[in-house]
Structures are given as structure tokens and as C-alpha cells.
Design a protein around this motif. Structure first.
Motif, short mmCIF file in Angstrom:
data_model
loop_
_atom_site.label_atom_id
_atom_site.label_comp_id
_atom_site.label_asym_id
_atom_site.label_seq_id
_atom_site.Cartn_x
_atom_site.Cartn_y
_atom_site.Cartn_z
N GLY A 1 -0.58 -5.01 7.12
CA GLY A 1 -1.89 -4.65 6.58
C GLY A 1 -1.73 -3.09 5.73
O GLY A 1 0.14 -2.82 5.65
N PRO A 2 -2.27 -1.74 5.03
CA PRO A 2 -1.69 -0.89 5.17
C PRO A 2 -0.82 -0.08 6.43
O PRO A 2 -1.16 -0.38 7.02
N GLN A 3 0.19 0.31 5.38
CA GLN A 3 0.61 1.02 6.22
C GLN A 3 1.90 0.68 7.87
O GLN A 3 2.00 0.79 8.61
N PRO B 1 0.68 -1.29 -0.28
CA PRO B 1 0.44 0.15 0.06
C PRO B 1 0.85 1.30 0.02
O PRO B 1 2.00 1.10 0.66
N THR B 2 0.66 2.04 -0.62
CA THR B 2 1.46 3.16 -1.00
C THR B 2 1.78 4.86 0.75
O THR B 2 0.82 3.88 1.41
N SER B 3 2.93 4.59 -0.04
CA SER B 3 3.28 5.47 1.66
C SER B 3 2.82 6.73 1.82
O SER B 3 2.00 7.05 1.03
N HIS B 4 2.15 7.02 2.52
CA HIS B 4 1.64 8.34 2.99
C HIS B 4 3.22 9.90 3.30
O HIS B 4 3.46 9.48 3.08
N VAL B 5 2.41 11.04 2.91
CA VAL B 5 3.16 11.55 2.94
C VAL B 5 2.14 12.95 3.24
O VAL B 5 0.80 13.05 3.07
N ARG C 1 0.07 -2.01 9.18
CA ARG C 1 -0.83 -1.87 10.40
C ARG C 1 -0.73 -3.26 10.80
O ARG C 1 -0.85 -4.20 9.38
N VAL D 1 0.78 13.72 5.69
CA VAL D 1 0.46 13.95 7.41
C VAL D 1 1.30 12.80 8.44
O VAL D 1 1.77 11.71 7.71
N TYR E 1 1.92 10.46 10.11
CA TYR E 1 1.27 8.99 10.90
C TYR E 1 2.22 8.50 12.63
O TYR E 1 2.81 8.47 12.36
#
Lengths: 444, 819
Positions: A149-151, A114-118, A153, A120, A122
Motif C-alpha cells: 500500500g501507500p508508504q 506512492p510519493t514519500s511523505h516529508v 502500508r 510529518v 510517520y
């Protein structure tokens, strides 16, 4: 090709050992038979000798770490050899704190999950509420899990996988782990490897933090002490133990002991101690009370026809209970000799695991410390333990007259789950009679 | 659209002029002798008395609001009180000739009209009839209170009852005519023909037309008056109401025995101010308001300006308009000149008008002048008039004491969802009135025989999908529900744009034209506000009605009627009124930004509406059946993607016989243990496709739940599913931001938090305009979006190739950009 040194399994019930100290450093030349390190089980410290000659290429654990048996602890070979293949999976040298990428995920854009977040901020890898609940229910330590899970999780399937890996554990053991302060071993001593409360070890991570301000010393509870602490607590928590106390006439015992001391050198009986005599009498009287020469495990009482008599030895590292195997078939002299050998080995820390196992009854003797009576703690799964107190003059009614005689206190702790009070009392009665008539028993 | 009226190009292109009909202005001439003959002494004196009732009633309210006391009784009234002091003559004159079965609808400033119409009804109705009305209303509960302080006979009791019921309503008490749920601006008392007063300016215009339509269609006696203000002339729905009421078809196409155009008087209480704005000379351009009638029809709506300061002139005008309306030649427009001495509300400092102007009008005070008229013409001594003032003051003091008492007049209990119990009537009625429905052919000769003969399941024996030509479709399922109720309920009517002949833009009503006379199925003007507003008036008058909005996007044109009228009147009436109104709303696609929006969230947000959205033919029929037998307002969404689709999900197909879907229950369309997908509307089918992919490529069994209902909604099945799967994604064609699915998602998060293995996730359409049809795949949720979202936010899927960006980063970006 490099060879692995594995953590040995010094005894049937041993699951892991503490690596006490390395005797060779990385780079040292090692000859076959040389001691590589010392390890400690719940019962003894022992040496691990090298089966190979070569250079110490790698050590996979640091001193003080607890290592499961059969795990590679070191590699020996020719300098320059690659040893990664020998490195065990759980070894701390491999950092387990790095989040591992979710498995088997491919992507059109890149090999990411799952694509990493940018943009925000976390938190560190989180856990879903469902996974959290499942972990709580099954006492899974989520800090050791890698989330898929995503990121990263931690999600239900991660915990469920851990639960499937997880050993069987008794409810009490689960509760103890949940309350904190205990680590569960990978396998237990119960049926099908079920982890019993007795198998739990206090967490090593617990260290008081106020050392700088208070005038006291903090001693980590480790090794034998840790085992003792756990065993005794478990004993009280898992058995229905109670103690009967009575006195036994010790005049005959003392008289006989005097005679032994006065015997000639050639007989070799001068070093027979009062303790030896007590062990002898117990080994004989138990033969008529096999319900007390027994182990209680998971609703089954195992009665033994032979008496493997354990006795408590006070050592600098703590209490150890070596076993005189088949004591009922040994003469007083033989018992005395065996007890001396075992006691010495306990003090030296060289006691063999086999000498510490399969006791069927335990004697603990505080007589030399002038204890009048006490409540010995059972050594589960044994169903009884005899505490021997000091010898004191006590008034005795003999044909209407009061006489002072030397009396020895006997404290019998037994597990009411396995034995009722009356049979235990009768055993104690027979035991008192045996002490009073030790000379007769010797003739049997 | 009708073939019966050809459009001749020669006529259309012929040169001529439109000649305007003259609009009379204050044409009434007082003739005391004739007036004595018409009204009689008692009637003339009663007009004065009723004006005093209103004047004193509102003076009392003014004291209460300004000084907190009246006649020594203190009270703090928190709510509004829009007074009409100065306008009494207009209200009393209007009601003088009205019967109890005539309706008046009003505005936020209608206390005077409530009292005037009620006092008129009391004067006309026999005593036992009055007692019967009061005993029945709210089970006689307000009457019991009034009996405790009233003095005199049955008529006095009824007068006290009206004063008390109105005041208790204004004060928000349970003994109020609407249990306090309407309050000052919405109070009404339907047994005397006092119909809802509306706090939205002009709001009563189209509702009143709907009531008049109800009277025409169901052959009821009486006329309807819409009392609205002069400033309402600026409101679009008022103009729409004109167009609707004035439609030619009532005279050209409808059965002549029905009586022609709906009997409606648009009465503008022209007090020259719209709050502080001044229509004449400032905010509008009509000069004389009655002029606007000239723009509506050749009769110029029979419009005239009348002197609202002379009650006799007003009564005369109403009587004359009645004869026009009874002849079917309405609508009528009255521009009733009047003036309020009081401010718009107690907070009004009258900054917009000079004291001298008020003084000029006070000098012409209708009440004072009319008293002079009575004395001068020998109808009453001044002492009698003074006695009225004293008697009414004393009477109002008794009423006020009862109304302010918390013991005598408690408020409704708001614990245990006390107001919530009033939101829906939750009744089922096969027909709103007994009687034989007007139809043109027997049911078995209708198109129903064709749809019944089609395959009821849209799959053949091999499971292949059948064409909509062979199997009954979603649109035909709706038709079956409609025709069933048309043949059951004589009050049921349906209208909207292109409903007759064409059968609706999507053919749902195809075959109904042949079955139903015009008055049961007709084409409305393109006046969405009036389409819904008249339906509200029709329904609250007691008839069942289905209004249609051709596209959901047109809801914006009917916003007030949906949000403030359709949704509110059951609760604001405290259950006195029912709202058997089904608003069919078609959700489009392929027609771009103004024809492709799913606005279900908007109506689900507004309390008081039931909201349904079937996704299969089985549900289309079963849910429309449910809606049509109920008595609550239903916004019934349909999807243009589905009209031609046959039933492929219900194994039994669409039953031929009547059935209903259970209210509020979602449908599980596919069972699974690994993931829950919740959908609304046509997105269901893309979710099912996604579920197939998940099963085939990822070994995941998705449970797919079709919400069907937005309100009410039973969450039990959804929560049970989420408890099982721990993962849920919700999808619909509504734009993501503000989608109703976020409400569902929020509730799931709260109801099943500990069961969740991932955040509850919503997939909606992009927060864009809808692009051209060729680009719609980039706008509406596709099955790939659902799978990508699952991969990114719920459960990484091994080997999955992304086609869209569903990352949390993208959520942040889109919101930051406002898209």
C-alpha cells in the motif's frame, strides 16, 4: 560452475533440519564424501557429506538455524565463482527488514510508488485495520509481510496473498500459534499437508531475560527435546487417553530369564534381557488384539497385522523410541539383537530415520527404576502404549492361602477415541497371562 | 421585470424634484371625553390593569434574577430575562385594538407584548373559545396545572394560563408555551396571535412581512405587527423587509381583489438604546427614526413618531394604521417612543447612561401617569388601582410557585433524544390548507404537456446520450415537481430573483408564469435576507413556499434567515409551528469566485435543516416532490452543471407520474467490489469516469455512491459498501477544507474502522477562490484527481502516471500554507 549443497530430507516426515555445526569453513577445500556439516532432525543428528569436490564458497545458514529440506545451504565450486544464484530466497543473509518498494509502480516523475511523505513523522510501515483483522483471523504473522500500500502500508491484498500461501492448519494448531510460543512449519503431517498441533515447534525466539539476576540456568529447548516437549503436549491435548493398571505374575518371566543367563555361550542367549522378553511377549499378545496395534488419524483407525514395536530409550539428548519392525515375526533372540542395535544407535546419535518411524505400539519400561505404576503418555497417532513398572513381592490368594509372589505392574495407556475400556482391559489380561506363561508362548 | 410596466426614457430623464411627505411626530392630542367614548370605562381601566400585569410580572423576574426570590419563593433562573420595565404603555396600547387573528412578532424584550396581546385577546374572545384554545394546546397539559391553582371564572383561568405558560417557558419547563425550547427571548403563543419573538435584532422584520404576505395571498383577515427595536434600524434585513413589503407590484400587478400590499406595521419600540449603544446621536443618523420611511416609498411608509408612554396614543396609531393596511396601502412604520428603567439585562450596570436620565423618565412613568389620568377623569378610584396591584401580586405568587416546582412543572426529558424529537415535524401533507389553487390555465395546457412528451430517458437504444432538447432535463424534472405541487396546494407560492417571466436565471420555472397569478409566482427584490426571511414567516404562518437563491454564494446574504430562523423555529416552537419551506439553491460554476461555491457543508452543519442535493433528473424530480410534500425546512441544492442534462443513470428515465425518492437514502450508481467512491452533486459524473478508467486500466471495480442527501442521511448503504470494499474516497465540488464529506468520512472511519484497508479520503475543490472558467480544471476535482488520490493514499496502481500531487505531504503543505 558452483554446485549447491542442499539440506537433505532424512525421512519421509522431515520438513526441516537444524544445522548443528559446520565441519568446513568458507574457503576450505572439500573432497567428495567429506562431511560438510552435521544436521539434526527431530530424531537424530546426522552428517551431510559433500557430493562434490571444490572450495567451500558460501554457507547460507549459520549454525543453529532451522533450514527447510531441499534448501541450498552451501555452495562448492572454484574460488571466485559467483554464488548469488544459489542463495535461497529466505536465507537470512539477505536482509528482509528493508522495506521493499511496492511492486510494478511507475511514475511520471520518478520510479517511485506512492510519493514519500516529508515533514510529518510517520511510523514504520503500517497495516490497515482491514488487513490487521484478516491477519488475525488467519494467524498471519504480519511482521514478515512487505506492504504494497501507500508508504509500504500492509493492506488487505498483502495479507490475502499470505493466506493463500499459508498452509492448512488445524484449529488447535492455529490457536497455539496465536497464543504464541510456537512456530508453524511450512507443511504439516496431516492430510493434504495440514499442519497439526504436533507439527508445531516452540519459537526459538523465546529467551528468558532474567539470567543475570537469578541463580538458574536457562536451557533453550531445542532439537530432540523440543520435539519431545511438543509431541507429549500434543498427545495430551489431542487424544482421549486414559490408563489401566494391573499386576502380572512375573515368576515365570524371571525364572526363564535366569535360565537364559545360565545358558551356554554358544546359544548366544545370555544377554537376552527382561526387556527383550517383555517385547517378545507384547509382540505375540498384540496379534490377538489388533485394535491396540493401531494408529488413529483424522477419524480413521488403521489396524496393522504386523507389529512394529517401538520402545522408549533414555538418551542424554532425551527420549527416543526406535522401532523393531515386524517384531511379531522375529524370534526372542532376533528381537533381543535388534533392540540392542537400536538402543546403541540411539545413544550414539546415529539412529537412522527409518529406524524411528512407523511404530504401531510402544513399550516404555521404568521397571529398573523401581516404579510401581505410572501413566505413560501416548505416542500419537498410536492408540496404545504399555508402561512396565518394577517387580515387587505381592500377596496372592492361592486356594485360600496367602502367598507372596513376584508381580510386575503393567500400565496401559490407550486412546479412548479408538478403543474402549473393556477390550483394552482384556488385552492387559491376556498380556498378564502371556507373562505368566512365557514358556508356552515361546513354543508357538 | 415585467413587460406590463414599460420604462420610458423621456420620463426617466425628465428634470424634477422628489417632494417628501411630512412625518408626524407625537401628533396625538389627548381628548378625555373622546377617549371615554372610544374605550369606555372598562376598557380604560383594563389598559391600566394590563400594564400592572406586565410591570409586576417583570418586577418579579427582576427580583428572581437579582435576589433569587419573589414574595418568599426562591428560585435560581439561569437563563436570560431582558426586561421592559417602563415600556408597558407601548405594549398595552398597541394590543388594545388588535384582534386574536392579528399577529405580533417581537424581539428578545417582548414579555410585555406577549402578555398585552394575550390579555387583549382574552378580553375579546368568548369564554368557551378560550377554554377550547387551552384544552387543545399541548393536549391541555398546561391547563391542568393552571386549574390546580387558579381562582375565579374562565377569563381568570385564561389570565393565569397566560402568566403561567409564559413564565414556565421562561424557566424552560415542559409546560411552557414552547415546552421550554424557546425560553425568555423566543416565547410565543400563536392561538392568541402572539407569534415568535426573535433573539436576533431585527429578526422579526422580514418574518413578519412573510406572515403578512401569507394573509394577503391566502385572503386571511388581520394585520401583522413587527415589534423590533430602534437599533434594528441598522440591520440590513430590516431594510430588505421594508423593500419587500413596499413593492409596487402588490398594487400594480397583483390581482386587486387580494387587497394590495401586505398588512404590516413595522413598529419600532424606540427605547433609545441598542443594548448600550445609542442610535440617536451616536450609532445612527436618522435623528427621528420615523424619518427613514421617507426613503422607502412615496407614502413614507405612513411613518410617524408616537408617544409610547401614553397607551391611548399608541392604540390610536394602531387603529389608524389598520385602516391604511386594510386599504392595501401599507406598509406602515411606527416610531414608538418609550424607555426602559431596567437594564438591557440583569448584568447591565447602565454604564452608558446617567442616573439622572433614568430619573427623568421615571418621573414620566407611563403607568403612574396613566393611573393619574384615570383618577383625574373619574374612571377609577386610587383604591381600585391599588387593589389591582395587590391582586396581581398575589396571583403572580401562585403562578410562580407552580412554575418553579420541579414536580408541577418538570423540564422536557432530554434522554432518548428528547429535544431531537422536536427538530423535524416529519409530516407529509399534499396541501397545507384545503381549497382550490389559484391557477390561470388547466394543468394539461401547461408546459407540462411538452416536457411529458419528451424522451424520458437520456439514452437512445444504442446507449448514446440524447440531447437535452430531445430528452427531459434536470431543470424540466424540477419544473414537473413544482407544477405538480402548485396545482395541489393552494397555499404554495414561489419567489426569488427573476422567477417570473424569465422563469428563474436557469429556466427551471419556464412555463409557470403562464399558469400562475402573480401572487403565487413573483419576482422578489434582490434581498436574499428578506427572500428567505419572508418565506420563513409565510411557512410558519401555515403556507407552503419555495424560495430561490440564484447562486449558492448568495447564501451569505441570507445567513441569519437560513441558520437562525429557517432552521430553528420548528424546534424552538416545540412543534407548534411547521416550516414547509423549500429553499432552492443553485450551485454555480464558470462565474468565478463569488458564483461558483458549494456551501452545502454550512447548512448541513446547522441543526434543523434537511439538506438535499440531487445529481440526476430522476432525483431532481423525486427529491423535490419529497421536499414539497413535507412540512420541514429543506435546503435544496441544484447544480448548474446539470440543468440541461438528461437522465442517463436511471434505466427507466424520469417517470411521468408523481413519485418520491426515499428520504436520506443514498443511491448506488455503479456496483463494484474493490473500492467505494462517494460523491455529492455533479461530481458524480467525474467519479463515474474515474470508475471506468479504474476498470479498464487497473482491473478495479469501483462502487459509486451518490449521497443525494446530506441530512438526514442513512449510512447503512455506505457502510455496507465499505465493509465490502474496504476502501473509500469521497468527492464533491465543495472546497476540501470543512467539506461535509469530511463529516461523512469521519463517520465512516468510526462505523467501519475494522473494515478499512486505507484511510478514508476526501477529494474536494482546492482551498482557493474559484479561478476563471478557463482554469476551473485546476480548481474542481477531476477524474484524474480521484485516481491520483487512490494511487497515493489508498491503493498503488501499477503503471499509473500521476497528473496531480495528492500525497500526504501535500496535505500537510496545503494546510500549513492555509490553502
Amino acid at each position: 560452475m558452483a554446485q549447491a549443497v542442499v539440506m537433505p530430507k532424512p525421512g519421509n516426515n522431515v520438513e526441516s533440519c537444524v544445522l548443528v555445526s559446520w565441519k568446513k569453513r568458507i574457503g576450505d577445500q572439500v573432497e567428495a564424501g567429506e562431511t560438510l556439516c552435521e544436521i539434526e532432525t527431530d530424531k537424530a543428528v546426522m552428517a551431510v557429506d559433500s557430493a562434490f569436490s571444490g572450495s567451500m564458497l558460501a554457507q547460507f545458514f549459520a549454525e543453529g538455524e532451522e533450514v527447510p529440506v531441499f534448501t541450498n545451504i552451501a555452495a562448492i565450486g572454484q574460488p571466485g565463482e559467483i554464488v548469488d544464484a544459489l542463495r535461497p530466497a529466505g536465507a537470512p543473509h539477505e536482509s528482509s527488514s528493508e522495506p521493499s518498494a511496492p511492486p510494478e509502480v511507475q511514475s511520471r516523475e520518478s520510479a517511485h510508488g506512492p510519493t514519500s511523505h516529508v515533514g510529518v513523522e510517520y511510523r514504520e510501515p503500517a497495516i490497515s485495520p482491514r488487513a490487521r483483522r484478516l491477519a488475525d483471523q488467519n494467524l498471519v504473522d504480519v511482521s514478515t509481510l512487505a506492504g504494497s500500500g501507500p508508504q509500504g502500508r500492509i493492506i488487505e491484498r498483502d495479507v490475502r496473498a499470505a493466506v493463500e500461501q499459508q498452509q492448512l492448519m488445524t484449529p488447535l494448531a492455529k490457536r497455539m500459534v496465536a497464543q504464541g510460543g510456537y512456530d508453524a512449519p511450512s507443511h504439516g503431517t496431516g492430510p493434504r499437508g495440514r499442519i497439526l498441533a504436533a507439527d508445531l515447534a516452540p519459537s526459538a525466539a523465546q529467551t528468558p531475560e532474567q539470567q543475570e539476576t537469578d541463580d538458574y540456568e536457562s536451557i533453550p529447548v531445542q532439537g530432540v527435546r523440543r520435539v519431545i516437549a511438543q509431541r507429549l503436549l500434543t498427545s495430551l491435548q489431542t487424544t482421549a487417553q486414559l490408563t489401566l493398571t494391573r499386576s502380572a505374575d512375573a515368576e515365570a518371566l524371571l525364572t526363564y530369564r535366569e535360565r537364559l543367563k545360565a545358558s551356554g555361550e554358544p546359544l548366544g542367549l545370555r544377554d537376552v534381557t527382561l526387556g527383550d522378553l517383555i517385547h517378545f511377549v507384547v509382540s505375540r499378545v498384540l496379534k490377538g488384539h489388533l485394535d491396540l496395534n493401531a494408529l488413529f488419524e483424522e477419524d480413521i483407525v488403521h489396524r496393522f497385522n504386523s507389529v512394529n514395536l517401538a520402545f522408549a530409550v533414555d538418551t542424554p539428548r532425551g527420549l527416543i523410541a526406535p522401532v523393531v519392525h515386524s517384531a511379531d515375526s522375529l524370534s526372542l533372540s532376533q528381537i533381543s539383537t535388534e533392540c540392542k542395535r537400536l538402543t546403541a544407535a540411539c545413544h550414539d546419535g546415529t539412529i537412522a530415520p527409518a529406524d524411528l518411524s512407523t511404530g504401531t505400539f510402544t513399550v516404555t519400561n521404568l521397571g529398573s527404576l523401581e516404579i510401581e505404576s505410572f501413566t505413560p503418555i501416548l505416542n500419537p497417532p498410536q492408540v496404545a502404549i504399555l508402561g512396565v513398572g518394577g517387580i515387587f513381592l505381592k500377596p496372592v490368594d492361592e486356594d485360600g492361602e496367602v502367598h507372596f509372589r513376584k508381580q510386575m505392574s503393567l500400565s496401559l495407556t490407550f486412546d479412548h477415541q479408538a478403543v474402549d475400556g473393556a477390550p483394552a482391559a482384556r488385552f492387559l489380561q491376556d498380556l498378564a497371562r502371556g507373562f505368566a506363561q512365557v514358556d508356552l508362548l515361546l513354543a508357538v | 421585470m415585467t413587460k406590463l410596466i414599460p420604462i420610458d426614457p423621456a420620463e426617466a430623464r425628465r428634470s424634477s424634484v422628489v417632494a417628501g411627505r411630512e412625518v408626524p411626530v407625537n401628533a396625538y392630542r389627548s381628548n378625555p371625553a373622546r377617549e371615554a367614548q372610544i374605550f369606555g370605562r372598562d376598557g380604560l381601566v383594563r389598559i391600566y390593569r394590563d400594564m400592572v400585569y406586565i410591570r409586576e410580572f417583570e418586577t418579579m423576574l427582576d427580583r428572581i434574577k437579582q435576589e433569587g426570590a419573589y414574595q418568599g419563593i426562591t428560585y435560581d433562573h439561569l437563563g436570560p430575562a431582558h426586561l421592559s420595565i417602563g415600556q408597558e404603555a407601548a405594549a398595552v396600547g398597541q394590543s388594545y385594538h388588535l384582534q386574536a387573528h392579528d399577529f405580533i412578532f417581537g424581539s428578545h424584550r417582548s414579555h410585555g407584548e406577549i402578555l398585552a396581546k394575550s390579555l387583549s385577546a382574552i378580553a375579546k374572545l368568548p369564554e368557551d373559545n378560550l377554554i377550547d384554545v387551552m384544552e387543545r394546546y399541548m393536549n391541555g397539559r398546561p391547563l391542568r396545572v393552571v386549574e390546580s391553582f387558579s381562582r375565579g371564572g374562565a377569563k381568570d383561568l385564561a389570565v393565569d394560563y397566560i402568566l403561567y405558560g409564559t413564565l414556565a417557558e421562561i424557566f424552560g419547563r415542559e409546560n411552557g408555551f414552547n415546552k421550554g425550547m424557546g425560553g425568555s427571548m423566543h416565547a410565543f403563543f400563536s392561538p392568541f396571535g402572539v407569534m415568535p419573538n426573535n433573539a436576533i435584532v431585527g429578526g422579526s422584520a422580514d418574518i413578519a412581512v412573510g406572515a403578512a404576505l401569507f394573509k394577503r395571498v391566502n385572503r386571511k383577515p388581520g394585520l401583522v405587527v413587527a415589534n423590533i427595536g430602534d437599533a434594528a434600524m441598522g440591520c440590513g434585513p430590516v431594510w430588505e423587509a421594508f423593500m419587500f413589503a413596499a413593492m409596487d407590484q402588490f398594487r400594480t400587478l397583483w390581482d386587486s381583489d387580494l387587497g394590495g400590499n401586505p398588512p404590516i406595521i413595522f413598529n419600532f419600540m424606540n427605547n433609545f438604546y441598542g443594548m448600550g449603544g445609542q442610535p440617536q446621536g451616536e450609532t445612527m443618523a436618522f435623528g427621528v427614526l420615523a424619518r427613514v420611511g421617507m426613503g422607502v416609498n412615496p407614502e413614507a411608509m405612513h411613518a410617524e413618531r408616537i408617544d409610547g408612554y401614553n397607551p391611548l396614543a399608541v392604540a390610536d396609531a394602531v387603529a389608524r394604521k389598520r385602516s391604511i393596511l386594510e386599504a392595501g396601502r401599507g406598509p406602515a412604520l411606527l416610531d414608538t417612543v418609550t424607555y426602559r428603567f431596567s437594564g438591557h439585562s440583569p448584568s447591565d450596570a447602565s454604564a452608558y447612561r446617567d442616573r439622572s436620565e433614568i430619573d427623568l423618565w421615571r418621573q414620566q412613568d407611563g403607568l403612574f401617569r396613566y393611573g393619574q389620568y384615570l383618577v383625574e377623569n373619574g374612571h377609577a378610584y386610587q383604591s381600585l388601582l391599588d387593589d389591582y396591584q395587590a391582586d396581581i401580586t398575589e396571583r403572580l405568587t401562585r403562578v410562580l410557585a407552580a412554575a418553579v416546582s420541579e414536580e408541577v412543572s418538570p423540564r422536557i426529558c432530554t434522554e432518548n433524544d428528547g429535544v431531537g424529537d422536536l427538530m423535524f415535524s416529519n409530516e407529509t401533507r399534499d396541501r397545507m390548507e384545503e381549497g382550490k389553487p389559484d391557477v390561470l390555465i388547466p394543468l394539461n395546457e401547461s408546459r407540462l404537456s411538452q416536457t411529458r412528451a419528451k424522451q424520458r430517458l437520456g439514452l437512445d437504444e444504442q446507449g448514446n446520450r440524447l440531447s437535452g432538447l430531445r430528452a427531459v432535463t434536470y431543470a424540466e424534472a424540477l419544473f414537473e415537481a413544482m407544477i405538480h405541487r402548485f396545482y395541489q396546494d393552494p397555499t404554495m407560492i414561489a419567489y426569488g430573483e427573476e422567477n417570473r417571466d424569465w422563469g428563474g436565471a436557469f429556466g427551471v420555472y419556464r412555463g409557470l408564469t403562464e399558469c400562475l397569478p402573480y401572487h403565487r409566482l413573483f419576482n422578489a427584490p434582490i434581498s436574499e435576507g428578506a427572500i428567505v426571511g419572508t418565506a420563513v414567516g409565510y411557512a410558519l404562518s401555515g403556507g407552503r413556499v419555495v424560495a430561490e437563491l440564484m447562486y449558492c454564494d448568495f447564501m451569505g446574504r441570507a445567513g441569519d434567515e437560513i441558520f437562525n430562523q429557517m432552521a430553528k423555529w420548528q424546534a424552538m416552537s416545540a412543534g407548534v409551528l411547521h416550516m414547509p419551506l423549500v429553499l432552492r439553491v443553485s450551485v454555480g460554476a464558470k462565474y468565478g469566485a463569488q458564483h461558483s461555491q458549494d456551501w452545502s457543508a454550512m447548512v448541513a452543519h446547522v441543526p434543523g435543516l434537511k439538506v438535499m442535493f440531487p445529481a440526476t433528473p430522476y432525483d431532481a424530480k423525486g427529491m423535490l416532490n419529497l421536499a414539497l410534500r413535507g412540512t420541514d425546512p429543506v435546503v435544496f441544492f441544484e447544480s448548474q452543471r446539470l440543468y440541461t442534462e438528461p437522465e442517463t443513470l436511471e434505466a427507466g428515465g424520469v417517470p411521468v407520474d408523481y413519485y418520491e425518492v426515499e428520504l436520506g437514502e443514498p443511491a448506488v450508481r455503479r456496483a463494484g467490489n474493490d473500492l467505494t467512491i462517494v460523491t455529492v452533486g455533479a461530481t458524480l459524473y467525474r467519479a463515474l469516469e474515474a470508475a471506468s478508467v479504474l476498470a479498464q486500466e487497473h482491473n478495479l471495480e469501483a462502487e459509486v455512491i451518490d449521497l443525494r442527501f446530506l441530512n438526514p442521511l442513512n449510512y447503512e448503504a455506505i457502510i455496507a459498501s465499505v465493509r465490502k470494499t474496504g476502501r473509500v474516497v469521497l468527492a464533491s465540488d465543495a472546497c476540501e477544507r470543512g467539506s461535509f464529506l469530511h463529516t461523512v468520512a469521519s463517520n465512516i472511519s468510526q462505523l467501519a474502522f475494522d473494515d478499512l484497508d486505507a484511510p478514508v479520503t476526501v477529494v474536494g475543490a482546492r482551498n482557493w477562490i474559484t479561478p476563471p472558467a478557463e482554469m476551473e480544471a485546476a480548481f474542481f476535482p477531476q477524474k484524474e484527481w480521484i485516481i491520483d488520490t487512490i494511487h497515493e493514499r489508498i491503493l498503488p496502481l501499477a503503471g499509473h502516471s500521476l497528473s496531480t500531487d495528492q500525497t500526504t505531504h501535500e496535505i500537510v503543505r496545503r494546510n500549513r500554507e492555509g490553502t
